[in-house]
Design an enzyme around this catalytic site. Structure first.
Site, mmCIF file in Angstrom:
data_model
loop_
_atom_site.group_PDB
_atom_site.id
_atom_site.type_symbol
_atom_site.label_atom_id
_atom_site.label_comp_id
_atom_site.label_asym_id
_atom_site.label_seq_id
_atom_site.Cartn_x
_atom_site.Cartn_y
_atom_site.Cartn_z
ATOM 1 N N HIS A 124 0.836 -1.202 0.000
ATOM 2 C CA HIS A 124 0.000 0.000 0.000
ATOM 3 C C HIS A 124 0.868 1.247 0.000
ATOM 4 C CE1 HIS A 124 0.792 0.787 4.320
ATOM 5 N NE2 HIS A 124 0.715 -0.518 4.476
ATOM 6 N N CYS A 183 3.104 -5.062 6.814
ATOM 7 C CA CYS A 183 2.780 -4.801 5.417
ATOM 8 C C CYS A 183 3.905 -4.013 4.749
ATOM 9 C CB CYS A 183 1.465 -4.036 5.312
ATOM 10 S SG CYS A 183 0.010 -5.039 5.692
#
Length: 445
Positions: A290, A309
């Site tokens: 992301h 992440c």
């Protein structure tokens, strides 16, 4: 004499001490011409092997170990500072009569010269990365180079022609399509207590304007205490749910509320922790790629600071390339960014993603660089860096144009019901959290 003049001699000495320092070996006269990615990996592996041979031939030298410990900088004192000074003497960066257990200006200049020679940020700070480079012996460095060379050749022989490569050790992401490197950018990966796992996966969807659901650990250890103390989760533009119902958080007595009853969802926008783009993977750990609302963090040299992440420096460009040839053009992405709700886009063909752990890499000018072992995997490095099982080599070099239909394959689709639900996958992952990690959770995903 100015500080700049003081650094000249250590810089020259540092370049002469590169082999002994075991962190940077120079081969080749300059940047190589662009090659197919498999040929590039072959060239890198050959160069690493050559660098390892050079280190094997280096004379055996005394190597003082600094050892693990806290940050050292100008003004610090203690036994570890003394060992640091002795190590700098061994590398030819510090005169023997300047050894001290106080971090002096002379030691600071020598450390900066060492960092410059290794293409680190010359900040004079002895953190984990600089300390590991100083402690590494030529024999250890040669072994790491050979491990990475073996891993690169294995990856070269098994990876598909189209793949997104995430190297955790140097925190970079590279898109390869049709066997050619199309894009490389900086990344941010999980910190040591929240390791980003080595995955073989694939991107299935791009989400423009994503929401962010607070993970269970962050909810339990940070946001719920905030609700109890202040009546707010401390997240900009977030909706708080209690037992599935939206509530005004300041009207609830949170002291007897358990974490499982609470869900906090940050709404889309520039303030969102995921930035403006999310790339969904299929793993059960809720690990995905992301953007970010903190682009300043990409200026750091060591970027292992997330909760697992992978944050991308240029997610917009990656989205455009993944959607190239589809009905979702850059102009259409612009229109999606203006919408207040998340816009889901299914890729016509999933993009394979492979996470690797190559501690030794080769830079554009042929310089070999050893990166910090951020997850302390040196003992099991051969297994950790082995290329994952190959994915079917069926992804086309470019995304095919969608067939003319009233519902294109790449048209935005409604978000699946799971979106916005608690992060059950990450909650199941074992965590070993420090106080610093808990503080970092306030802004990290």
């Amino acid at each position: 004499m100015t500080a700049s003049t003081d650094l000249r001699k250590p810089r020259k000495l540092a370049m002469l001490a590169l082999t002994a320092a075991s962190a940077l070996a120079l081969f080749g006269a300059g940047p190589a011409d662009a090659l197919p990615y498999r040929d590039t990996l072959t060239q890198w592996a050959d160069r690493l092997d050559a660098a390892a041979v050079e280190l094997d031939r280096a004379p055996v030298q005394t190597s003082t170990r600094i050892g693990e410990g806290g940050l050292m900088k100008l003004g610090s004192s203690g036994e570890r500072v003394g060992r640091l000074a002795q190590r700098l003497v061994e590398l030819g960066l510090l005169p023997a009569d300047k050894v001290s257990e106080i971090f002096t200006t002379d030691i600071d200049h020598a450390v900066k010269a060492f960092q410059i020679a290794q293409r680190m940020k010359p900040d004079g700070l002895i953190g984990a990365g600089t300390r590991a480079a100083l402690d590494r012996t030529p024999t250890e460095a040669a072994a790491l180079m050979r491990q990475s060379a073996t891993a690169m050749r294995s990856f070269r022989d098994t990876a598909p022609d189209n793949v997104l490569v995430v190297n955790l050790t140097n925190q970079t992401t590279t898109l390869v399509r049709g066997g050619e490197e199309e894009l490389t950018m900086r990344a941010i990966v999980g910190r040591p207590s929240r390791e980003t796992p080595l995955l073989t996966d694939r991107i299935t969807h791009v989400i423009v304007n994503p929401t962010w659901t607070v993970p269970p650990t962050v909810l339990k250890e940070d946001k719920l205490p905030n609700l109890r103390a202040k009546g707010t989760p401390g997240i900009q533009n977030a909706i708080v749910y209690l037992d599935g119902q939206e509530v005004a958080p300041e009207t609830v007595d949170w002291h007897d509320v358990t974490p499982g009853r609470v869900r906090i969802v940050q709404q889309p926008g520039d303030h969102n922790a995921l930035g403006r783009f999310r790339f969904n993977l299929t793993n059960p750990y809720d690990i995905y790629l992301h953007g970010t609302n903190e682009p300043r963090l990409f200026a750091r040299e060591l970027r292992s600071i997330s909760s697992g992440c992978v944050r991308l420096e240029d997610p917009r460009r990656l989205a455009e390339l993944l959607l190239q040839g589809s009905t979702v053009t850059p102009a259409r992405i612009d229109r999606m960014l203006d919408k207040p709700q998340p816009q889901w886009i299914k890729l016509p063909t999933p993009m394979p993603v492979q996470f690797v752990y190559w501690i030794a890499t080769v830079e554009a000018d042929g310089a070999v660089r050893l990166h910090p072992d951020i997850y302390d995997r040196l003992d099991d490095a051969p297994a950790a860096v082995s290329a994952p099982a190959p994915l079917p080599n069926t992804v086309p070099a470019a995304m095919p144009a969608a067939a003319p239909t009233t519902t294109p394959a790449t048209a935005p689709v409604a978000a699946p019901p799971a979106v916005g639900q608690p992060d059950a996958g990450r909650a199941a992952m074992p965590l070993n959290r420090s106080t610093a990690d808990k503080a970092a959770d306030k802004s990290s995903v």
